[in-house]
Design a protein around this motif. Structure first.
Motif, PDB file in Angstrom:
ATOM      1  N   GLU A  12       0.809  -1.222   0.000  1.00 50.66           N
ATOM      2  CA  GLU A  12       0.000   0.000   0.000  1.00 50.66           C
ATOM      3  C   GLU A  12       0.843   1.274   0.000  1.00 50.66           C
ATOM      4  O   GLU A  12       0.319   2.367   0.105  1.00 50.66           O
ATOM      5  N   GLU A  48       0.810  -2.012  -8.240  1.00 57.53           N
ATOM      6  CA  GLU A  48      -0.362  -2.893  -8.215  1.00 57.53           C
ATOM      7  C   GLU A  48      -1.664  -2.126  -8.340  1.00 57.53           C
ATOM      8  O   GLU A  48      -2.646  -2.641  -8.853  1.00 57.53           O
ATOM      9  N   ARG A  49      -1.661  -0.884  -7.834  1.00 56.98           N
ATOM     10  CA  ARG A  49      -2.848  -0.031  -7.897  1.00 56.98           C
ATOM     11  C   ARG A  49      -2.410   1.392  -8.200  1.00 56.98           C
ATOM     12  O   ARG A  49      -1.280   1.769  -7.927  1.00 56.98           O
ATOM     13  N   ALA A  61      -9.444   5.175  -7.156  1.00 56.23           N
ATOM     14  CA  ALA A  61      -8.300   4.267  -7.212  1.00 56.23           C
ATOM     15  C   ALA A  61      -8.742   3.001  -7.933  1.00 56.23           C
ATOM     16  O   ALA A  61      -9.931   2.653  -7.943  1.00 56.23           O
ATOM     17  N   MET A  62      -7.773   2.327  -8.557  1.00 62.23           N
ATOM     18  CA  MET A  62      -8.097   1.076  -9.243  1.00 62.23           C
ATOM     19  C   MET A  62      -6.889   0.177  -9.293  1.00 62.23           C
ATOM     20  O   MET A  62      -5.741   0.631  -9.209  1.00 62.23           O
ATOM     21  N   SER A  63      -7.131  -1.108  -9.453  1.00 68.54           N
ATOM     22  CA  SER A  63      -6.088  -2.115  -9.514  1.00 68.54           C
ATOM     23  C   SER A  63      -5.579  -2.243 -10.943  1.00 68.54           C
ATOM     24  O   SER A  63      -6.340  -2.093 -11.903  1.00 68.54           O
TER      25      SER A  63
END
Length: 68
Positions: A12, A48-49, A61-63
């Protein structure tokens, strides 16, 4: 108003050891188009995001996982 991407790794936080681009865009559409062209390279270096930032406010936000 400046649109930018914040890059998020597995923990994160910002992915470490990668030379990530620091692009700023004048419109949301330009930022989204840029991501559409570069998401694979970002995923390859550990992103990753992503979160689309409108100055200091997160728009969404998005992956990047499974985006193929």
């Amino acid at each position: 108003m400046a649109w930018t991407w914040r890059y998020i790794g597995a923990d994160e936080g910002e992915p470490q050891g990668a030379d990530l681009p620091e692009e700023a865009f004048t419109s949301r559409g330009d930022a989204e188009s840029w991501l559409g062209e570069h998401w694979r390279e970002l995923a390859e270096v550990g992103v990753e995001r992503v979160a689309l930032m409108d100055d200091d406010r997160e728009a969404y936000a998005m992956s990047l996982e499974g985006a193929e």
